[in-house]
Design an enzyme around this catalytic site. Structure first.
Site, PDB file in Angstrom:
ATOM      1  CD  GLU A   1      -3.232   0.316   2.111  1.00  0.00           C
ATOM      2  OE1 GLU A   1      -4.106  -0.524   1.828  1.00  0.00           O
ATOM      3  OE2 GLU A   1      -3.140   0.841   3.237  1.00  0.00           O
TER       4      GLU A   1
ATOM      5  CD  GLU B   1      -2.672   1.183  -4.808  1.00  0.00           C
ATOM      6  OE1 GLU B   1      -2.691   0.189  -4.061  1.00  0.00           O
ATOM      7  OE2 GLU B   1      -3.682   1.633  -5.377  1.00  0.00           O
TER       8      GLU B   1
ATOM      9  CB  CYS C   1      -7.444  -3.726   5.112  1.00  0.00           C
ATOM     10  SG  CYS C   1      -6.910  -2.148   5.663  1.00  0.00           S
TER      11      CYS C   1
ATOM     12  CB  SER D   1      -5.201   0.915  -1.713  1.00  0.00           C
ATOM     13  OG  SER D   1      -4.422  -0.238  -1.853  1.00  0.00           O
TER      14      SER D   1
ATOM     15  CE  LYS E   1     -11.163  -8.477   7.036  1.00  0.00           C
ATOM     16  NZ  LYS E   1     -10.317  -8.005   5.937  1.00  0.00           N
TER      17      LYS E   1
ATOM     18  CD  GLU F   1     -11.556  -9.538   2.669  1.00  0.00           C
ATOM     19  OE1 GLU F   1     -11.762  -8.487   3.301  1.00  0.00           O
ATOM     20  OE2 GLU F   1     -10.484 -10.176   2.742  1.00  0.00           O
TER      21      GLU F   1
ATOM     22  CD  GLU G   1     -14.465  -9.317  -7.017  1.00  0.00           C
ATOM     23  OE1 GLU G   1     -14.821 -10.277  -6.299  1.00  0.00           O
ATOM     24  OE2 GLU G   1     -15.140  -8.291  -7.172  1.00  0.00           O
TER      25      GLU G   1
ATOM     26  CB  CYS H   1     -10.660  -4.698  13.443  1.00  0.00           C
ATOM     27  SG  CYS H   1     -10.171  -4.126  11.827  1.00  0.00           S
TER      28      CYS H   1
END
Ligand code: FES
Ligand code: FES
Lengths: 171, 584
Positions: B289, B292, B309, B329, B368, B371, B376, B513
């Protein structure tokens, strides 16, 4: 799966344009205007199918759930197409003990409809309601604005026949 | 105005108290040290989450003057008011309210996921309910298990509206609303659509505040037990940063007790072959990250860059701001990076095929789970992560196996993907990801070593925070938001061209979190979140290495496998893409 709420191809285009014009004129807080918009939409389309609700939500930038919450809260809004005549049979205690359930049953039979669903000929929507405060006249039913008191099962045939006749005549 | 005019004197159970005008009876009672049971009421005002729907009537008390029974959570006190919380009238009224709720509630407590963690059950116990005197119609709604993350059982809904407050006011997701009227009222989705057909982000904040089990996580424990008992499977597990400072609560430790070593031990006892650390993935994420971000800054790319994230946040932007999909990102989350690396790098090194590996992760998060199911996030048909357990589900498995958590010895994570830095630890709290990124980006951009690694301006609990970091030739403008309602404000600025940030960190849950939807229930106590966050900063402080790019195993992974940060292989394995979705 439910009919896709994203698809609005079955909604009449000219009516949608009317609705758009109405929404474009709104200046206030969309959440406060919502009821008016829904009212207008129902006038245009006769009822508020899911895809129309979702369309309104999108246009007002509100969550669909909020719109659907309002629609399902107020009894004046309908998610189903409505017949020309709405027959509301009171199921309050007084009416019930005097046989309102039999009356309702007979009406459904004669109109050939299901509770809350429009009859096939488009004339009737039959529903049961809570006490409407006319217990002295039990059993009571209303057809659109008109109140009928002391309705026995035997009276139902006449009443429905009458509405079927005038309903067809007007068409 | 004199202060005196603003104060009111009243009494609660004959104890005199002075409270500010406008205070509720509940607040007056708290000041007098008198407990009044509540149910629908939820006051997380530090997080701007206050639910005052006042419809359960479990909190009623008697106003001695008028003899009336009033809801303490919403009724304001008046001058001279004499409140009795324990008069026969008050007690009976509370019982009636509760019994009425119970009369329309399933009685499957023994097998319910909220058994012993249910506020309704708890009240029933506290109010000594032995019999329910009311019998009536019961709700009969279908259960929604359509999503991978959240199960919704409206039959257990008591219409406290906490979830609606969370979903609409705090998160501004707007998926849940009160629907229908009278007896049929229920907290539901538009047109009763299954959750997976809505714009639910699966943040799980509705789950966090649900007093019953009307909303809970989709259970993955059986699937994990099955994998653990499958001889052909090499089971790998990873543990997110926020889990190690919260899991202990399920075993009687105070919030913020660090139990990293015991967590690893417990996972080994449960039978996992390899225990990796999501913190390794966090360090890897930071390196990618920061790379980037440096590139975007140096080459005039899209700024601000938003962290990626948090899966609920990713869902949120996909549904609510589909026109802004170039700002996050492209980095995968630490969970997915560890999964991708385990099934490639680690598999290669240990002679395994990705087909043999079952990758499980322990997350503070219900999102999650969804996710992990994203298409992807797979590689040649193999999902990066196969199963996700929340902190709570792991606790359930440990209890089920009758493992005595408190007496477990500390064990270290396994090699290859098991070492981490202080920067990774703070990933679990709001502000932590951007602080970690800054530590690395600073060195990448200036080529100089950073002096002070602690960025105190980035820490805290306010919903939106900002800071400017001096990079010598230029400055880095950094923004932070937690809770999606706050994120929405920053996104609207970006959309309207009013944002001058270079980098923004967003976490969907209150506090990040540590306050995730899969954590042990805080039952309205915000200090729990604060203590968990403090623990993460303690872990950071005590780490020998505090910058992600100095993690020796991360360096090794680049040297042996990935090449350079941002390399082609790194892109294939560690980056992802987003797609526009409908808002419903
Ligand atoms: S807690 Fe006061 S009405 Fe529910
Ligand atoms: S958006 Fe549905 S759980 Fe938060």
């Amino acid at each position: 799966m439910k009919k896709d709420v994203l698809d609005i191809t079955d909604l009449d285009e000219t009516r949608l344009v009317e609705l758009d014009n109405y929404i474009d004129k709104i200046t206030g807080d969309p959440e406060e205007e919502l009821i008016h918009v829904l009212h207008f939409a129902q006038q245009q389309f006769g009822y508020l199918p899911h895809n129309l609700q979702r369309y309104v939500a999108k246009r007002l930038d509100l969550p669909s759930a909020t719109v659907n919450g309002v629609v399902t809260f107020y009894s004046l809004f309908s998610e189903e197409p409505r017949g020309k005549y709405t027959i509301s049979v009171c199921m309050g205690t007084a009416c019930f003990v005097k046989g309102a359930d039999k009356v309702l049953e007979r009406i459904l039979e004669l109109t050939g409809s299901e509770k809350g669903k429009m009859s096939e000929d488009g004339l009737f929507t039959v529903e049961d309601v809570r006490c409407i405060g006319a217990c002295g006249l039990a059993p009571v039913l209303t057809i659109n604005e008109k109140v009928y008191g002391n309705v026995g099962v035997e009276d139902v045939d006449d009443i429905i026949r009458q509405y079927k006749r005038s309903g067809r005549r007007e068409d | 105005m004199k202060l005196i005019d603003k104060m009111i004197t009243c009494s609660v159970n004959d104890i005199d108290v002075n409270v500010e005008k406008g205070s509720t009876i509940l607040e007056a009672a708290q000041k007098a040290g008198v407990n009044i049971p509540t149910l629908c009421h939820l006051n997380l005002h530090e997080l701007d989450a206050v639910n005052q729907s006042a419809n359960c009537r479990v909190c009623v008390i008697e106003d001695e003057g008028s003899g009336r029974v009033l809801p303490a959570c919403s009724q304001e006190v008046s001058e001279g008011m004499r409140i009795q919380t324990d008069s026969l009238k008050a007690v009976m009224a509370r019982r009636t309210s509760l019994e009425l709720l119970l009369s329309n509630h399933p009685r499957d407590c023994l097998t319910c996921v909220k058994n012993l963690d249910c506020e309704l059950q708890n009240l029933s116990h506290e109010m000594n309910i032995k019999e329910i005197h009311y019998r009536g119609e019961k709700m009969n709604h279908p259960i929604d298990e359509s999503s991978q993350a959240i199960i919704k059982d409206p039959n257990k809904c008591i219409m406290c509206r906490r979830c609606i407050t969370m979903c609409n006011e705090v998160q501004t997701v707007g998926v849940l609303s009160p629907l229908e009227r009278g007896f049929d009222v229920v907290a539901g989705t538009a047109f009763h659509l299954p959750l997976d057909q809505t714009s639910c982000t699966y943040c799980g904040q509705c789950v966090s505040v649900c007093p019953t089990a009307a909303l809970a996580e989709i259970d993955a424990t059986s699937a994990v037990w099955k994998a653990l008992n499958d001889e052909r499977k090499h089971t790998i597990v990873q543990v997110a940063p926020a889990v190690r400072v919260a899991l202990g609560e399920e075993f009687g430790y105070d919030p913020g007790e660090i139990s990293t070593g015991k967590v690893v031990s417990a996972l080994k006892r449960l039978g996992f072959d390899t225990v990796f650390d999501t913190n390794f993935g966090a360090d890897l994420t930071i390196v990618e990250e920061a790379k980037e971000l440096s590139e975007r800054i140096e080459s005039g790319g899209t700024l601000p860059m938003l962290t990626s994230c948090c899966p609920a946040w990713v869902q949120f932007i996909e549904h609510q701001f589909p026109e802004l999909l170039d700002v996050p990102s492209s980095c995968k989350s630490p969970q997915s990076m560890v999964g991708a690396m385990a099934k490639s790098y680690y598999a290669e090194q240990s002679g395994l095929s990705p087909a043999d590996i079952e990758m499980v992760s322990i997350m503070p998060c219900v999102a999650k789970k969804s996710e992990a199911a994203r298409e992807e996030l797979s590689e040649e048909g193999y999902a990066n992560v196969d199963q996700v357990l929340t902190t709570r589900e792991l606790a359930r498995m440990i209890k089920e196996a009758a493992i005595d958590f408190r007496s477990l010895p500390d064990k270290p994570f396994d090699r290859l993907l098991g070492e981490s830095t202080g920067a990774a630890a703070i990933f679990g709290t709001t502000g932590g990801v951007i602080e970690a990124t800054t530590r690395t980006a600073y060195e990448m951009l200036t080529g100089k070593e950073i002096g002070e690694v602690n960025f105190k301006d980035l820490r805290g609990i306010e919903g939106v925070r900002e800071a400017t970091i001096d990079l010598g030739e230029r400055t880095l403008r950094v923004g932070i938001a937690h809770e999606l309602g706050n994120a929405r404000r920053l996104l609207e600025d970006i959309r309207d061209g009013k944002s001058d940030f270079d980098a923004i960190e967003i976490m969907a849950c209150p506090g990040g979190c540590i306050g995730g939807g899969g954590q042990p229930y805080h039952h309205g106590d915000v200090s729990t979140l604060r203590r968990r966050a403090e623990a993460l900063y303690r872990i950071d402080k005590d780490m020998p290495i505090r910058k992600s790019h100095e993690n020796p195993l991360v360096k090794e992974a680049y040297e042996a496998y990935l090449g350079k940060p941002g390399s082609e292989r790194a892109h294939r394995l560690l980056h992802t893409s987003y797609s526009a979705k409908e808002r419903i």
